[in-house]
Design a protein around this motif. Sequence first.
Motif, PDB file in Angstrom:
ATOM      1  N   ASP A  35       3.931  32.577  22.252  1.00  0.00           N
ATOM      2  CA  ASP A  35       3.733  30.904  22.201  1.00  0.00           C
ATOM      3  C   ASP A  35       2.966  31.163  20.426  1.00  0.00           C
ATOM      4  O   ASP A  35       3.267  32.205  19.915  1.00  0.00           O
ATOM      5  N   GLY A  36       3.184  29.792  20.252  1.00  0.00           N
ATOM      6  CA  GLY A  36       3.657  29.721  18.803  1.00  0.00           C
ATOM      7  C   GLY A  36       2.654  28.230  18.853  1.00  0.00           C
ATOM      8  O   GLY A  36       2.407  28.078  19.660  1.00  0.00           O
ATOM      9  N   GLU A  37       2.728  27.936  17.357  1.00  0.00           N
ATOM     10  CA  GLU A  37       2.276  26.170  17.460  1.00  0.00           C
ATOM     11  C   GLU A  37       3.526  25.233  16.845  1.00  0.00           C
ATOM     12  O   GLU A  37       4.387  25.777  16.397  1.00  0.00           O
ATOM     13  N   ALA A  38       2.749  23.790  17.259  1.00  0.00           N
ATOM     14  CA  ALA A  38       4.078  23.353  16.904  1.00  0.00           C
ATOM     15  C   ALA A  38       4.290  22.819  15.536  1.00  0.00           C
ATOM     16  O   ALA A  38       5.720  22.734  15.098  1.00  0.00           O
ATOM     17  N   ASP A  39       3.852  23.163  15.149  1.00  0.00           N
ATOM     18  CA  ASP A  39       3.585  23.023  13.457  1.00  0.00           C
ATOM     19  C   ASP A  39       3.280  24.003  11.993  1.00  0.00           C
ATOM     20  O   ASP A  39       1.835  23.744  12.508  1.00  0.00           O
ATOM     21  N   SER A  40       4.296  24.701  11.911  1.00  0.00           N
ATOM     22  CA  SER A  40       3.041  25.730  10.922  1.00  0.00           C
ATOM     23  C   SER A  40       3.918  26.520  10.070  1.00  0.00           C
ATOM     24  O   SER A  40       5.625  26.857  10.923  1.00  0.00           O
ATOM     25  N   HIS A  41       4.203  26.976   8.609  1.00  0.00           N
ATOM     26  CA  HIS A  41       4.839  27.954   8.299  1.00  0.00           C
ATOM     27  C   HIS A  41       4.449  29.185   7.559  1.00  0.00           C
ATOM     28  O   HIS A  41       4.888  29.876   6.649  1.00  0.00           O
ATOM     29  N   ARG A  42       3.310  28.851   8.267  1.00  0.00           N
ATOM     30  CA  ARG A  42       2.074  30.436   7.991  1.00  0.00           C
ATOM     31  C   ARG A  42       3.004  31.897   8.412  1.00  0.00           C
ATOM     32  O   ARG A  42       3.692  31.769  10.224  1.00  0.00           O
ATOM     33  N   ARG A  43       2.053  32.964   8.794  1.00  0.00           N
ATOM     34  CA  ARG A  43       2.752  33.919   8.788  1.00  0.00           C
ATOM     35  C   ARG A  43       2.144  33.910  10.934  1.00  0.00           C
ATOM     36  O   ARG A  43       1.344  33.457  10.729  1.00  0.00           O
ATOM     37  N   PRO A  44       3.431  34.482  11.876  1.00  0.00           N
ATOM     38  CA  PRO A  44       2.931  34.495  12.968  1.00  0.00           C
ATOM     39  C   PRO A  44       1.755  35.159  13.402  1.00  0.00           C
ATOM     40  O   PRO A  44       1.288  35.977  12.596  1.00  0.00           O
ATOM     41  N   SER A  45       1.113  34.579  14.160  1.00  0.00           N
ATOM     42  CA  SER A  45      -0.474  35.506  14.115  1.00  0.00           C
ATOM     43  C   SER A  45      -0.010  37.187  15.542  1.00  0.00           C
ATOM     44  O   SER A  45       0.805  36.948  15.717  1.00  0.00           O
ATOM     45  N   PRO A  46      -0.618  38.016  15.044  1.00  0.00           N
ATOM     46  CA  PRO A  46      -0.664  39.436  15.553  1.00  0.00           C
ATOM     47  C   PRO A  46      -0.788  38.950  16.813  1.00  0.00           C
ATOM     48  O   PRO A  46      -0.083  39.845  17.602  1.00  0.00           O
ATOM     49  N   LEU A  47      -2.145  38.427  16.726  1.00  0.00           N
ATOM     50  CA  LEU A  47      -2.314  38.333  18.260  1.00  0.00           C
ATOM     51  C   LEU A  47      -1.674  37.530  19.706  1.00  0.00           C
ATOM     52  O   LEU A  47      -1.362  37.732  20.636  1.00  0.00           O
ATOM     53  N   SER A  48      -0.275  36.682  18.923  1.00  0.00           N
ATOM     54  CA  SER A  48       0.742  36.250  19.981  1.00  0.00           C
ATOM     55  C   SER A  48       1.518  37.457  20.252  1.00  0.00           C
ATOM     56  O   SER A  48       1.756  37.075  21.575  1.00  0.00           O
ATOM     57  N   TYR A  49       1.703  38.058  18.897  1.00  0.00           N
ATOM     58  CA  TYR A  49       2.828  39.531  19.565  1.00  0.00           C
ATOM     59  C   TYR A  49       1.730  40.734  20.600  1.00  0.00           C
ATOM     60  O   TYR A  49       2.767  41.094  22.218  1.00  0.00           O
ATOM     61  N   CYS A  77       7.681  32.552  11.262  1.00  0.00           N
ATOM     62  CA  CYS A  77       7.249  31.550  10.931  1.00  0.00           C
ATOM     63  C   CYS A  77       5.966  31.437  12.373  1.00  0.00           C
ATOM     64  O   CYS A  77       7.109  31.695  13.675  1.00  0.00           O
ATOM     65  N   ARG A  78       4.788  31.062  12.412  1.00  0.00           N
ATOM     66  CA  ARG A  78       4.243  30.820  13.679  1.00  0.00           C
ATOM     67  C   ARG A  78       4.626  29.321  14.055  1.00  0.00           C
ATOM     68  O   ARG A  78       4.498  29.367  15.760  1.00  0.00           O
ATOM     69  N   GLY A  79       5.284  28.465  13.851  1.00  0.00           N
ATOM     70  CA  GLY A  79       5.125  26.695  14.002  1.00  0.00           C
ATOM     71  C   GLY A  79       7.174  26.819  14.181  1.00  0.00           C
ATOM     72  O   GLY A  79       8.113  27.254  14.171  1.00  0.00           O
ATOM     73  N   TRP A  80       6.719  25.552  15.786  1.00  0.00           N
ATOM     74  CA  TRP A  80       8.370  25.700  16.108  1.00  0.00           C
ATOM     75  C   TRP A  80       8.856  24.645  15.017  1.00  0.00           C
ATOM     76  O   TRP A  80      10.704  24.662  14.566  1.00  0.00           O
ATOM     77  N   ASN A  81       8.229  23.436  14.159  1.00  0.00           N
ATOM     78  CA  ASN A  81       8.726  22.915  13.367  1.00  0.00           C
ATOM     79  C   ASN A  81       9.692  21.485  13.223  1.00  0.00           C
ATOM     80  O   ASN A  81      10.744  21.951  13.371  1.00  0.00           O
ATOM     81  N   ALA A  82       9.340  20.811  14.229  1.00  0.00           N
ATOM     82  CA  ALA A  82      10.484  19.377  14.653  1.00  0.00           C
ATOM     83  C   ALA A  82      11.148  20.226  15.121  1.00  0.00           C
ATOM     84  O   ALA A  82      11.837  20.972  15.594  1.00  0.00           O
ATOM     85  N   THR A  83      12.607  19.344  14.395  1.00  0.00           N
ATOM     86  CA  THR A  83      14.099  19.612  14.462  1.00  0.00           C
ATOM     87  C   THR A  83      14.358  20.861  14.165  1.00  0.00           C
ATOM     88  O   THR A  83      15.492  21.198  14.149  1.00  0.00           O
ATOM     89  N   ASP A  84      13.759  22.200  12.962  1.00  0.00           N
ATOM     90  CA  ASP A  84      13.904  23.093  13.020  1.00  0.00           C
ATOM     91  C   ASP A  84      14.080  23.795  13.626  1.00  0.00           C
ATOM     92  O   ASP A  84      14.848  24.953  13.524  1.00  0.00           O
TER      93      ASP A  84
END
Length: 253
Positions: A35-49, A77-84
């Motif tokens: 799982d991740g976030e809707a919008d974020s270019h931060r590094r993924p959270s180690p917890l999600s992994y 990155c941790r976000g889906w980021n819209a159309t990207d």
Amino acid sequence: MAQRALPLPAARLGRAVKTAGAQPAVSGVVLLLPDGEADSHRRPSPLSYALQLPLARTLARAGQDDGLAAHVVHYRCRGWNATDAQHAADARWAVDEVVRRYGDIPVCLAGHGTGGRAALRAGGHPAVNSVLAMAPWLPEDPSLEPEPVKHLLGRRVLLVHGTNDARSDPELSFRLAQRAKKANRDTCRFEVHSDGHALRQHRAEVTALAVDFVRGSLFGRTYARPVADALAAPPPLGLRMPLAAGFGRSLGS
């Protein structure tokens, strides 16, 4: 003409999860998409992994005799980021990497939340034969085209969603499953009554369902009766199949 942006560094596959002892050759791979976030270019959270590792280990252990390898995908990155749709792009890269490492073997994409959406979106990859979307995040945006489903033709598709999910609307996954069933009859959906987004309340049943579906789809194992019935049932019956308490206890999973 505008210059094309250079691609970001590729997402990484997590180390293959296997159990101790002699291993058969890898003949199928399940890729777990966190799982991740809707919008974020931060590094993924180690917890999600880390949250995907118990399921990865359970799947690898259950599929040991079949030659199953399980990888947890590290996103860029941790976000889906819209159309990207970056998590979907990372999922496609991961399937390409499986083909490069292991050759022509079947792949199951199994994702949770944004990873569930990524699994559905990337499910058209030629190496993918099945998709498991757990509590998929499917935001409703009237300004965008509906989530595509026609590319899922020829795959086995299973969605599972808690009815009390406050983050990812279960009704939206039902609507997607309705559209997917029209394009691909090998689609079903289970509802986990009273459970939330993390599917913690009935974790044992959800895990058993995942094991049954992955082994059945990748290696031709016989599906448990509820899964077989859900795949065969016409809508809406096969798309609102309740996940019974204790599922899996009689399956040895």
